[in-house]
Write an enzyme that holds these catalytic residues in place. Structure first.
Site, short mmCIF file in Angstrom:
data_model
loop_
_atom_site.label_atom_id
_atom_site.label_comp_id
_atom_site.label_asym_id
_atom_site.label_seq_id
_atom_site.Cartn_x
_atom_site.Cartn_y
_atom_site.Cartn_z
N CYS A 50 0.84 -1.20 0.00
CA CYS A 50 0.00 0.00 0.00
C CYS A 50 0.87 1.26 0.00
CB CYS A 50 -0.96 0.00 1.18
SG CYS A 50 -0.16 0.31 2.76
N CYS A 52 0.88 3.82 2.06
CA CYS A 52 1.45 4.26 3.34
C CYS A 52 2.63 3.37 3.77
CB CYS A 52 0.39 4.38 4.44
SG CYS A 52 -0.42 2.88 4.95
#
Length: 143
Positions: A50, A52
């Site tokens: 992802c 993040c």
């Protein structure tokens, strides 16, 4: 471009980021048991693909360990890729729900605390470095 080749490149880059930072990659449940049952302090970075993870968690993982106090062992599992190893690692994180990316801090194989996805997402790498280093200050010996 073939999506599978693209994802393979993303995964390989994410793996390389964290191993280049000095983390030992755990790809099997046996690897996890061996690593997480060591004496001393262990930081487990639960890696993922992802945004993040790439923008915050991996840079924080790399930079947090350049500090006067740090864990004895740095290891990583890859959520969504090495599923059995990740599931085994999460079995050590009693009291914490599955979360990726995240960091688990263990001492002598027992969970002490975690920096979960909600502590990472929406924050910058420096914020997460500071969170990790506060844990190191409290639980690690000076190197």
């Amino acid at each position: 471009m073939d999506f599978n080749l693209f994802m393979e490149d993303v995964v390989n880059s994410a793996r390389k980021d964290i191993t280049d930072a000095g983390y030992e990659e755990l790809q099997t449940p046996e690897d996890v048991d061996q690593a997480l049952n060591r004496k001393g302090t262990t930081l487990v970075m639960v890696n993922s693909t992802c945004g993040c993870a790439g923008g915050v968690a991996r840079p924080a993982a790399s930079n947090a360990v350049h500090y006067d106090k740090r864990p004895d062992h740095l290891v990583t599992v890859f959520a969504g890729q090495d599923k059995e190893a990740t599931e085994k690692a999460r079995s050590y994180f009693k009291g914490f729900p599955p979360s990726s990316p995240s960091f688990a801090f263990l001492k002598d194989g027992e969970i002490v605390t975690m920096v979960e996805r909600h502590d990472i997402e929406g924050f910058g790498p420096v914020d997460v470095v500071e969170k990790l280093q506060r844990i190191f200050d409290e639980h690690c010996e000076e190197i």
